[in-house]
Write an enzyme that holds these catalytic residues in place. Structure first.
Site, short mmCIF file in Angstrom:
data_model
loop_
_atom_site.label_atom_id
_atom_site.label_comp_id
_atom_site.label_asym_id
_atom_site.label_seq_id
_atom_site.Cartn_x
_atom_site.Cartn_y
_atom_site.Cartn_z
N ASP A 13 -5.36 19.39 24.48
CA ASP A 13 -4.73 18.82 23.08
C ASP A 13 -5.33 19.49 21.92
OD1 ASP A 13 -3.79 16.98 21.35
OD2 ASP A 13 -4.81 15.06 22.37
N CYS A 238 -0.92 16.59 17.83
CA CYS A 238 0.34 16.91 18.90
C CYS A 238 1.32 17.51 17.98
CB CYS A 238 0.97 15.41 19.41
SG CYS A 238 2.58 15.56 20.17
N1 COA Z 1 7.60 23.50 32.71
C1 COA Z 1 8.12 24.49 32.42
N2 COA Z 1 9.27 24.61 32.41
C2 COA Z 1 10.01 23.32 32.39
C3 COA Z 1 9.53 22.29 32.59
C4 COA Z 1 8.04 22.12 32.89
N3 COA Z 1 7.33 21.09 33.15
N4 COA Z 1 10.49 21.35 32.58
C5 COA Z 1 11.49 21.72 32.30
N5 COA Z 1 11.32 23.14 32.24
C6 COA Z 1 12.52 24.16 31.89
C7 COA Z 1 13.65 24.20 32.67
O1 COA Z 1 13.35 24.82 34.05
C8 COA Z 1 14.76 24.69 31.84
O2 COA Z 1 14.52 26.09 31.82
P1 COA Z 1 15.44 27.31 31.58
O3 COA Z 1 16.19 27.01 30.11
O4 COA Z 1 15.06 28.44 31.82
O5 COA Z 1 16.84 26.99 32.57
C9 COA Z 1 14.27 24.34 30.50
O6 COA Z 1 12.88 24.07 30.57
C10 COA Z 1 15.18 23.19 30.12
O7 COA Z 1 15.01 22.13 31.03
P2 COA Z 1 15.43 20.62 30.61
O8 COA Z 1 15.08 19.94 31.72
O9 COA Z 1 16.59 20.52 29.99
O10 COA Z 1 14.32 20.23 29.57
P3 COA Z 1 14.27 19.96 28.07
O11 COA Z 1 14.84 21.15 27.24
O12 COA Z 1 14.88 18.90 27.87
O13 COA Z 1 12.65 19.72 27.72
C11 COA Z 1 10.55 19.17 28.33
C12 COA Z 1 11.93 18.97 28.29
C13 COA Z 1 9.49 18.08 28.94
C14 COA Z 1 10.38 20.42 29.54
C15 COA Z 1 10.01 19.91 27.14
O14 COA Z 1 10.38 18.74 26.05
C16 COA Z 1 8.45 19.98 27.06
O15 COA Z 1 8.01 20.85 27.61
N6 COA Z 1 7.76 19.25 25.98
C17 COA Z 1 6.23 19.35 26.04
C18 COA Z 1 5.94 18.32 25.39
C19 COA Z 1 4.60 18.44 24.93
O16 COA Z 1 3.64 19.24 25.44
N7 COA Z 1 3.99 17.55 24.18
C20 COA Z 1 2.52 17.82 23.60
C21 COA Z 1 1.71 16.76 24.41
S1 COA Z 1 2.12 15.33 24.65
ZN ZN Z 2 -3.90 13.75 21.56
#
Ligand code: COA
Ligand code: ZN
Length: 303
Positions: A13, A238
């Site tokens: 975080d 965040c």
């Molecule tokens: N780790 C790495 N890559 C990931 C992943 C993960 N956990 N989950 C999905 N991906 C990749 C997919 O493989 C895809 O890759 P590509 O473009 O090379 O094919 C791409 O991300 C998009 O995948 P998709 O399932 O459509 O994901 P999205 O674009 O809807 O994003 C998350 C969803 C969850 C992956 C993204 O929003 C995220 O990482 N959020 C992080 C939030 C965070 O850390 N917040 C702070 C803490 S609470």
């Molecule tokens: Zn927090």
């Protein structure tokens, strides 16, 4: 003496939002300093999309370094979905945390899913983690207020916390993601949650945006909560929740707890060493509300 259990979330975080990106060996040093200070549990990193959070792109490199150097340190990592769990497991994770926000909009902003889908994905991820023999935590984020939808209904927080509990989460972490809670709200909400969830499974994650995090921690202590997230130096926030400041500083929480008769096992001097290191690395002054006083005490002792 009663014990208070602290998970230091600074490596995740704390660092996920910093303009200066630390490399894996510097993050390892941060974890080593925390362990040396007596911290027994950390959140090390997150296996999320490197496009969403570039600061955490080295998760698969970092986790094995920490596991090898600090095998006795409880080390959790955040996973938003099954892909994150798969990557964490391949990197040797022993504990994972899922993150479910209590509102529709926050889930969309954070993990690009609606509330129902995010709930299902969190349940599936917990079930799979359980099958793999991993310890688990489940965050219920924006559990007080949402930056997009206003005050979060308590019923919704209770409903989602139950869902996460039924899905097998070892610990339910109630998060004040934007640091808007008050001691009165904490007392009411954590009191209601404590009636449904065993106290050794219930944790609170506070941010200090309005300067009330330590007061909120005290309110949680008063209703029996003994598990807290905190971040050394108060770093954190965040990237997808506008206006959120850092977490409650570990040194503030430890000072408050020890002064009030709780044992934490954590040394304030050790935390100061960690803050000193982090501020050099992040190139800005860090520290919680008590940092000036704590530094003065250390100078007096050393002179
Ligand atoms: N780790 C790495 N890559 C990931 C992943 C993960 N956990 N989950 C999905 N991906 C990749 C997919 O493989 C895809 O890759 P590509 O473009 O090379 O094919 C791409 O991300 C998009 O995948 P998709 O399932 O459509 O994901 P999205 O674009 O809807 O994003 C998350 C969803 C969850 C992956 C993204 O929003 C995220 O990482 N959020 C992080 C939030 C965070 O850390 N917040 C702070 C803490 S609470
Ligand atoms: Zn927090």
């Amino acid at each position: 003496m009663e014990h208070l259990y602290i998970t230091d979330v600074a490596p995740r975080d704390g660092l996920q939002n910093q303009p200066v990106h630390l490399d894996a060996s510097t993050k390892l040093q941060l974890a080593q300093l925390l362990a040396k200070a007596g911290v027994r549990s950390i959140e090390a990193t997150s296996f999320v999309s490197p496009k969403a959070v570039p600061q955490m792109a080295d998760a698969a490199e970092l986790l094995p370094l920490i596991r090898a150097a600090l095998p006795d340190l409880r080390t959790s990592v955040l996973v938003p979905n099954l892909k994150g769990l798969e990557r964490a497991h391949a990197a040797g994770a022993t504990e994972v945390a899922v993150v479910l926000s209590a509102t529709e909009t926050m889930n969309r902003k954070n993990i690009n899913m609606g509330l129902d889908q995010a709930t299902e994905v969190s349940e599936q991820t917990l079930a799979e983690a359980h099958r793999l023999g991993l310890r688990t935590r489940a965050y219920v984020a924006v559990a007080f207020d949402c930056p997009f939808e206003g005050e979060t209904p308590l019923d919704e927080v209770l409903r989602l916390a139950h869902r996460m509990q039924r899905a097998g989460a070892g610990e339910i972490v109630i998060a004040d993601t934007i640091g808007s809670a008050s001691p009165g709200m904490v007392k009411q909400r954590m009191g209601a949650l404590a009636e449904a969830i065993a106290l050794d499974q219930l944790a609170i994650h506070l941010h200090d945006t309005r300067g009330m995090a330590v007061a909120n921690a005290w309110a949680a202590l008063e209703v029996g909560v003994r598990r807290f997230d905190a971040s050394v130096g108060g770093i954190g926030g965040c990237p997808f929740a506008p206006g959120a400041a850092g977490n409650v500083a570990t040194e503030d929480l430890v000072l408050m707890a020890e002064r009030s008769g709780f044992a934490t096992g954590i040394s304030l001097d050790g935390l100061l060493d960690t803050v000193d290191f982090a501020q050099v690395q992040l190139q800005r002054p860090l520290g919680g509300r008590a940092i000036t006083w704590l530094r003065r005490q250390r100078e007096k002792r050393n002179s």
